[in-house]
Design an enzyme around this catalytic site. Structure first.
Site, mmCIF file in Angstrom:
data_model
loop_
_atom_site.group_PDB
_atom_site.id
_atom_site.type_symbol
_atom_site.label_atom_id
_atom_site.label_comp_id
_atom_site.label_asym_id
_atom_site.label_seq_id
_atom_site.Cartn_x
_atom_site.Cartn_y
_atom_site.Cartn_z
ATOM 1 N N ASN A 156 81.043 10.271 4.190
ATOM 2 C CA ASN A 156 80.703 11.664 4.500
ATOM 3 C C ASN A 156 80.821 11.995 5.977
ATOM 4 O OD1 ASN A 156 78.236 9.852 4.325
ATOM 5 N ND2 ASN A 156 77.369 11.567 5.466
ATOM 6 N N THR B 131 77.082 14.103 21.205
ATOM 7 C CA THR B 131 76.136 12.979 21.117
ATOM 8 C C THR B 131 75.608 12.750 19.706
ATOM 9 O OG1 THR B 131 74.271 14.424 21.681
ATOM 10 C CG2 THR B 131 75.394 13.315 23.509
ATOM 11 N N CYS C 239 80.085 18.540 3.283
ATOM 12 C CA CYS C 239 80.582 17.174 3.127
ATOM 13 C C CYS C 239 80.837 16.814 1.665
ATOM 14 C CB CYS C 239 79.609 16.186 3.758
ATOM 15 S SG CYS C 239 77.883 16.441 3.307
ATOM 16 N N ARG D 61 69.491 13.208 -2.820
ATOM 17 C CA ARG D 61 69.517 12.315 -1.654
ATOM 18 C C ARG D 61 69.140 10.913 -2.119
ATOM 19 N NH1 ARG D 61 71.947 13.842 2.740
ATOM 20 N NH2 ARG D 61 70.586 15.642 3.130
ATOM 21 N N HIS E 85 78.905 9.433 0.510
ATOM 22 C CA HIS E 85 78.446 10.283 -0.588
ATOM 23 C C HIS E 85 79.209 9.938 -1.867
ATOM 24 C CE1 HIS E 85 76.139 12.410 2.240
ATOM 25 N NE2 HIS E 85 76.712 13.595 2.230
#
Length: 343
Positions: A315, A11, A130, A235, A242
């Site tokens: 990513n 999920t 990632c 970030r 990314h």
């Protein structure tokens, strides 16, 4: 004849992407199980034209499947992956839990495909971080040609790397900036809307973060422990994709034209590199795509053998779900996936 496959964490962002990519690449699936925590039992997810209800991790019999794609976080992986592997299936894990275990191969198929041959030590294969995944796809062919001495990387990592909560926080803050003011940060330590945060993970004693340490440790394991690498992870207010500014110093001479041609001919890479306003890639264009994109290839005149690159990838795909499915394809091609459950 296909495989019985379980997706643990079905999920979540990456779990759902795994389901999408299994269908996109037509991986031979005989039976698909969506596995989640007890609170998600019965939640429906899509697999191709099928609607599948999630089953309980605690009650599922993993000896009935051949392959487990694990994307439920480090705590779940630490508790379950070895037990699942001992039951027979191969686990491809997306968390950081097993990456540096000497008995677990850490694999990007374009970089170190032969390492899957020793997956039977624990029946676990680790997916890299990632940001590492896209980086090593670009570094490997250059290292084979001119031997990398040192790499300096600054990442520009999208909020989807922090899961659905990160995406929701960026959306809500961005919307509310123009109404009542940005909502207070919850997932991130500071406001992410209209901002950048030079911190991902948790601080180590040396001032680096564990996210940054993952990158150099994983490059060393997959390519060469002699490569010196320093990283700053940032970030940024981007939903998916990314980006990385990469500066490389080589032991041997290599010019930008040779590097450009070499990267164009390397698996998993697309070079978009023209010196005009459309001659480079951004995360927006990379979203939903399989390859790693390289742009802005140029000589670094401050060192004897230096190049700078711009590296971008989705990513959720190459950085996570796609790489896991590519590992599964590699196992299938090499006859390393046992169809015990279908015997």
């Amino acid at each position: 004849m296909g495989y019985r496959v379980a997706v643990v964490g079905a999920t979540g962002n990456v779990g759902r992407e795994m389901l999408n990519i299994l269908e996109e690449v037509k991986f031979p699936v005989e039976k698909l199980h969506a596995i989640a925590s007890r609170k998600s039992i019965g939640v429906e997810v899509s697999f191709g034209e099928q609607i599948i209800k999630c089953e309980d991790l605690e009650q599922f019999d993993f000896s009935t499947v051949d392959l487990v794609l694990m994307s439920a976080g480090g705590t779940i992986s630490r508790a379950w992956s070895e037990r699942i592997g001992a039951a027979g299936p191969i686990v491809i894990d997306n968390s950081s839990t097993w990456r540096m275990d000497p008995d677990v191969p850490l694999v990007v198929p374009e970089v170190n495909p032969d390492d899957v041959e020793w997956a039977d030590r624990k029946n676990i294969i680790a997916n890299p971080n990632c940001s590492t995944a896209q980086l090593v796809v670009a570094l490997k062919p250059l290292h084979e040609r001119a031997r990398i001495k040192r790499v300096v990387v600054a990442t520009y990592q999208s909020v989807s790397g922090a899961g659905k909560e990160g995406m929701d926080e960026l959306f809500d803050q961005t919307k509310n900036v123009f109404v009542l003011g940005a909502t207070p940060p919850k997932k991130f330590p500071k406001q992410i809307a209209f901002n950048v945060i030079p911190f991902i993970g948790s601080f180590r004693d040396d001032g680096y973060t564990d996210e940054e340490a993952k990158m150099w440790n994983e490059v060393h394991k997959m390519i060469d422990p002699e490569i010196k690498l320093t990283v700053t992870c940032v970030r940024v207010p981007v939903m998916v994709g990314h980006s990385e500014a990469v500066n490389i110093e080589f032991h041997e001479p290599i010019d930008e034209d040779e590097a450009r041609d070499l990267l164009r001919d390397s698996p998993g890479l697309i070079v978009i590199d023209k010196r005009d306003d459309k001659g480079y890639i951004t995360p927006k264009e990379a979203q939903g795509e399989f390859p790693v994109f390289v742009s802005r290839i140029r000589k670094d005149p401050t060192v004897e053998n230096g190049l700078s690159l711009w590296v971008v990838a989705d990513n959720l795909r190459k950085g996570a779900a796609l790489n896991a499915i590519q590992i599964a394809q590699l196992l299938h091609e090499r006859g390393l996936l046992r169809q015990k459950a279908l015997a």
